[in-house]
Write a protein that holds these residues in place. Structure first.
Motif, mmCIF file in Angstrom:
data_model
loop_
_atom_site.group_PDB
_atom_site.id
_atom_site.type_symbol
_atom_site.label_atom_id
_atom_site.label_comp_id
_atom_site.label_asym_id
_atom_site.label_seq_id
_atom_site.Cartn_x
_atom_site.Cartn_y
_atom_site.Cartn_z
ATOM 1 N N ILE A 194 0.859 -1.175 0.000
ATOM 2 C CA ILE A 194 0.000 0.000 0.000
ATOM 3 C C ILE A 194 0.896 1.225 0.000
ATOM 4 N N ASN A 195 0.827 1.984 -1.087
ATOM 5 C CA ASN A 195 1.717 3.118 -1.297
ATOM 6 C C ASN A 195 3.178 2.704 -1.141
ATOM 7 N N GLY A 196 3.491 1.511 -1.619
ATOM 8 C CA GLY A 196 4.868 1.031 -1.615
ATOM 9 C C GLY A 196 5.291 0.321 -0.357
ATOM 10 N N ARG A 197 4.493 0.405 0.687
ATOM 11 C CA ARG A 197 4.893 -0.207 1.963
ATOM 12 C C ARG A 197 4.288 -1.598 2.122
ATOM 13 N N GLN A 198 5.092 -2.493 2.716
ATOM 14 C CA GLN A 198 4.581 -3.827 2.999
ATOM 15 C C GLN A 198 3.508 -3.765 4.071
ATOM 16 N N MET A 199 2.398 -4.406 3.800
ATOM 17 C CA MET A 199 1.329 -4.567 4.784
ATOM 18 C C MET A 199 1.085 -6.055 4.951
ATOM 19 N N GLU A 200 0.976 -6.498 6.200
ATOM 20 C CA GLU A 200 0.784 -7.914 6.484
ATOM 21 C C GLU A 200 -0.691 -8.214 6.727
ATOM 22 N N ARG A 201 -1.202 -9.165 5.977
ATOM 23 C CA ARG A 201 -2.580 -9.630 6.144
ATOM 24 C C ARG A 201 -2.561 -11.095 6.561
ATOM 25 N N PRO A 202 -3.598 -11.539 7.264
ATOM 26 C CA PRO A 202 -3.621 -12.949 7.679
ATOM 27 C C PRO A 202 -3.585 -13.896 6.480
ATOM 28 N N ASP A 203 -2.754 -14.909 6.586
ATOM 29 C CA ASP A 203 -2.658 -15.931 5.547
ATOM 30 C C ASP A 203 -3.489 -17.136 5.986
ATOM 31 N N ASN A 204 -4.792 -17.018 5.791
ATOM 32 C CA ASN A 204 -5.718 -18.062 6.252
ATOM 33 C C ASN A 204 -5.827 -19.146 5.181
ATOM 34 N N TRP A 205 -4.773 -19.933 5.055
ATOM 35 C CA TRP A 205 -4.682 -20.909 3.979
ATOM 36 C C TRP A 205 -5.684 -22.054 4.138
ATOM 37 N N LEU A 206 -6.232 -22.215 5.332
ATOM 38 C CA LEU A 206 -7.185 -23.298 5.583
ATOM 39 C C LEU A 206 -8.641 -22.849 5.488
ATOM 40 N N ALA A 207 -8.859 -21.599 5.096
ATOM 41 C CA ALA A 207 -10.213 -21.041 5.136
ATOM 42 C C ALA A 207 -11.212 -21.873 4.336
ATOM 43 N N SER A 208 -10.781 -22.411 3.211
ATOM 44 C CA SER A 208 -11.690 -23.179 2.353
ATOM 45 C C SER A 208 -11.401 -24.670 2.394
ATOM 46 N N GLY A 209 -10.687 -25.101 3.440
ATOM 47 C CA GLY A 209 -10.398 -26.519 3.572
ATOM 48 C C GLY A 209 -9.186 -26.935 2.757
ATOM 49 N N ASN A 210 -8.757 -28.173 2.970
ATOM 50 C CA ASN A 210 -7.590 -28.703 2.284
ATOM 51 C C ASN A 210 -7.806 -30.194 2.040
ATOM 52 N N PRO A 211 -7.688 -30.656 0.799
ATOM 53 C CA PRO A 211 -8.002 -32.059 0.514
ATOM 54 C C PRO A 211 -6.889 -33.040 0.845
ATOM 55 N N TRP A 212 -5.707 -32.527 1.200
ATOM 56 C CA TRP A 212 -4.551 -33.419 1.321
ATOM 57 C C TRP A 212 -4.312 -33.943 2.725
#
Length: 834
Positions: A174-192
């Protein structure tokens, strides 16, 4: 090492599944499985299914067969009571699994055709898969490569880690600056992954130690008053190439021992009712919580202990199923500590053996040292983990006692025997570092408690022995050895660059994915004009794909005919992305001052995340983005120079960048990068390296030859000499007109109108901050090397030959070779086939 065939006594169904896997793979059958999973697993039909539904259905269709093979593999391992290696790592940077598993199962073309006949594109639906949020950088990616190689080579192995709900973070600018957002990789489930609640482990933390009488009247320490949490395992099958062996990665999720306080809920204390549950589940919530605060440090220590004790209890449970007593434990179990994160395992195994299993100290310690080995991944003393004694006493009071006892015996028995009466040596080697507060050196605990310590590149290992662990090397001659890192060619060539893989198949045969030295056959055609044309067309096609990603993600149009100059790695000062920035500024200035000059068009591509608490690293990202913004919108520059910082760098993005790269930036300060693996991936895909003599760059140079790599800058010895003589970055600043000009440019408002100090943090770190990684000292040599890159790129035939030679000559850097060396020289591990 040849595979040893074991008796077959696994369940008949599993054995039958294993033998029929390879032939039960027709396009029609796979189509039927996909459609069946759409209906029965997802309640969709082919007209209502979304791309994610198609991806899930394809994964389930493949997983049906993978799990049958997994059952067969584990049946053979269990029935034969084999020796296993257990890989303990806080990170596994797995990326996406569908395409990789299809390749390893020999199913990629079948799945591609099946989906095509169903009106879908395999690559398109693959984009519905979210990268697993289980790792961050090279250490986690290496762990994932090792799991792939262990399964491919039929070695019995289980990986252990944490089932993070959220990954490191999702990066936005955002305007060149790093912004950290949650990495909710499991939000939609995982088949493995598969939950295994029957193997849950109860984990004690906090409490205190009391001394109590046992049934023989002896006093013994007892850990009492501890709070308990539950570790619940999730398993991810790891498919070897050819799908003969399927090992698994076991990840631990934290849960509360008391799920819900119904009494508190009924009296209206709704928050109180779930408070304990929320606190317990925090442990596996996020990969690498920020440890800038005391609470963050405490959480990280609890995370490390949590996954270690769960894993050890699981290993012991498995051992006891087929063995009696503890005499055979070192014969059946090898444990690899991947960096210092799992080093608490040394103290925890001692606690289990002494307190729970009632072994005497000497027997327990002998057992401990026979099963553990430790990989060091850093030459930076500040990166070696230390925990304060007060924190340890609060979280793990019994382990603190055990570590003190380990240290006492180590200093009195081993150090005293080697250097009698030498208090200085004892202080130097002590696991407990004196100070306020006292600190526990986890790397020292790992070294003392392991039978073998290894570095991850030839140079790194020599520097470990010469500096970081020099006195340990004198105390334990031969204990420190080298295991140069490697990468899996299945993911990082065959899966991510299928067109190049097909060309290689046609040229040297199709067995190279498990014997990467076969690529040397390409040296015979490196100078052939027809082969060069085919090779470089594939490179350009990959650049077209990446150019589309750049336009989509960054809104910047770039030409695939430009030189794609790539630096993709964690953002850290020692990796010197800011040296790259200085060259960009130098190049930009040259274009402005000589608008009619003959410049090689170049696209400089960055991919990197900075740790949330690493302020200067985030300032460097900001500086790169603001400079890029100016250059990319300067009509005077046009296509002569573009700068792109792709957000949210991850494995799936790397799989698009690596095949498209022309130039690989490996420019760390000599003596600071342990190995690197990005350098290997890029070279394997035909990128030329510009780099210092650091980490595995040294060995890459030896393999590809001096004519096919661009080496520049200070050597390790020269770095040491320069520092010893009193390095002053101002000397370089004042004597180099270009360096002075570009550094001063950063302090103007040219890139940040109206705010002249916005980019000054980078300049200050190099001048007033002492330039700890010698950016200014290597600046001119780097710029000179970049001019050689331009000259080489102008000669298209020569560049093509150099690129082909890089692909041909880096077979050494297969993780298969690395794992064979670990198995033979550290783990004493045999391959097992059905």
């Amino acid at each position: 090492m040849p595979a040893i065939k074991k008796k077959k006594t696994a369940k008949k169904a599993a054995t039958k599944a294993a033998s029929t896997f390879a032939i039960d793979t027709s396009v029609e059958l796979f189509k039927a499985r996909i459609e069946e999973n759409l209906i029965h697993s997802l309640a969709r039909d082919t007209t209502t299914a979304t791309p994610r539904d198609w991806w899930l259905a394809t994964c389930h269709a493949l997983n049906d067969r993978i799990l049958e093979r997994y059952i067969a593999t584990q049946g053979v391992h269990n029935d034969n009571n084999v020796r296993r290696v257990y890989y303990l790592s806080l990170e596994y940077l797995m990326g996406r699994l569908m395409e990789n598993n299809l390749v390893n199962c020999g199913m990629f073309e079948i799945a591609e055709q099946a989906l095509s006949e169903l009106g879908m594109d395999l690559r398109d639906i693959g984009d519905a898969e979210v990268d697993m949020g289980l790792g961050n950088g090279g250490l986690g990616r290496l762990a994932a490569c090792f799991l792939d190689s262990l399964a491919t080579l039929d070695y019995p192995a289980i990986g252990y880690g944490i089932h993070y709900e959220f990954g490191l973070f999702r990066q936005e600018f955002i305007n060149g600056r790093q912004m950290e957002r949650p990495d909710n990789w499991l939000a939609s489930g995982n088949p493995w992954h598969i939950i295994r609640p029957e193997y849950q482990v109860r984990v004690p933390i906090y409490g205190h130690v009391e001394y109590k009488n046992d049934d023989k009247g002896d006093w013994h320490p007892a850990w009492v008053g501890a709070k308990e949490i539950i570790g619940v395992p999730w398993d991810i099958p790891i498919v070897g190439y050819g799908a003969k062996t399927v090992n698994f990665l076991r990840l631990w999720e934290s849960r509360a021992s008391t799920e819900f306080d119904l009494e508190a809920f009924n009296r209206g204390g709704y928050t109180e009712a779930v408070r304990e549950k929320a606190i317990s589940e925090t442990i596996s919530k996020v990969l690498y919580p920020n440890d800038a605060t005391e609470s963050g440090k405490e959480l990280r220590l609890v995370q490390q202990y949590f996954f270690v004790t769960c894993s050890l209890h699981d290993i012991i449970r498995r051992y006891k199923k087929s063995n009696k007593g503890w005499g055979d434990f070192p014969e059946k179990v090898a444990m690899q500590l991947n960096d210092t994160h799992p080093a608490i395992a040394v103290a925890e195994l001692m606690r289990i053996l002494c307190d729970e299993e009632k072994l005497d100290w000497d027997d327990a310690w002998t057992t401990c040292r026979k099963v553990f080995s430790y990989t060091n991944h850093t030459l930076l003393p500040e990166a070696l983990e230390k925990w304060s004694v007060p924190l340890f006493e609060k979280v793990l009071p019994r382990h603190l006692q055990i570590i003190y006892e380990i240290n006492r015996r180590f200093l009195e028995d081993e150090v005293e025997a080697k250097w009698p009466g030498d208090g200085k040596k004892k202080m130097e080697l002590s696991i407990i570092e004196e100070g306020t507060p006292k600190m526990i050196r986890m790397a020292y605990l790992a070294v003392v408690g392991s039978h073998t310590v290894n570095g991850v590149a030839a140079l790194h290992t020599e520097l470990l022995k010469a500096h970081l662990f020099n006195t340990f090397d004198n105390l334990y001659p031969g204990k420190i050895q080298n295991k140069t890192n490697g990468i899996t060619p299945r993911r990082f060539l065959k899966a991510c660059n299928p067109e190049l893989s097909a060309l290689i198949d046609k040229t040297v045969g199709d067995d190279w994915p498990t014997d990467l030295d076969k690529l040397k056959g390409l040296t015979k055609v490196a100078g052939d004009a027809k082969f060069q044309k085919e090779f470089m067309k594939i490179k350009r096609d990959n650049k077209v794909v990446l150019a589309e990603i750049i336009e989509k993600d960054c809104g910047i149009k770039v030409s695939p005919d430009a030189l794609f100059d790539v630096q993709i790695k964690r953002l850290h000062e020692y990796k010197r992305q800011h040296l790259n920035l200085l060259h960009i500024l130098t190049r930009y200035r040259e274009i402005l001052q000589n608008p009619n000059g003959d410049f090689v068009p170049r696209v400089v591509i960055f991919g990197a995340k900075a740790a949330p608490g690493y302020v200067l690293a985030k300032e460097i990202i900001f500086a790169i983005n603001k400079v890029a913004e100016k250059i990319n919108n300067d009509e005077r520059v046009g296509d002569k120079l573009k700068v792109v910082f792709l957000p949210n760098y991850r494995v799936s993005l790397a799989e698009r960048i690596v095949p498209a790269a022309d130039l690989s930036e490996q420019i760390s300060t000599a003596g600071k990068e342990a190995s690197g693996t990005g350098n290997m991936k890029l070279a394997l895909n035909g990128a030329l390296t510009i780099g210092t003599l650091d980490g595995a760059n040294v060995e890459i140079g030896e393999e590809v030859g001096d004519d096919n790599i661009f080496i520049f800058g200070l050597t390790v010895g020269e770095v040491d000499q320069l520092r010893a003589s009193g390095y002053n970055s101002y000397n370089y600043y004042n004597s180099n007109e270009n360096l002075k000009a570009v550094l001063d440019w950063l302090s103007s408002d040219y890139f940040t109108p109206g705010n002249p100090n916005a980019l000054s943090a980078t300049r200050k770190s190099l001048l007033d901050g002492g330039d700890p990684f010698l950016v200014c000292a290597d600046y001119q040599a780097y710029c000179d090397a970049q001019k050689k890159v331009d000259d080489a790129f102008r000669d298209t035939a020569k560049w093509a030959e150099m690129a082909i030679m890089n692909t041909a000559c880096v077979g050494k850097f297969s993780s298969d070779r690395t794992i064979h060396e670990y198995a033979k020289e550290i783990w004493d591990l045999e391959a097992v086939t059905e």
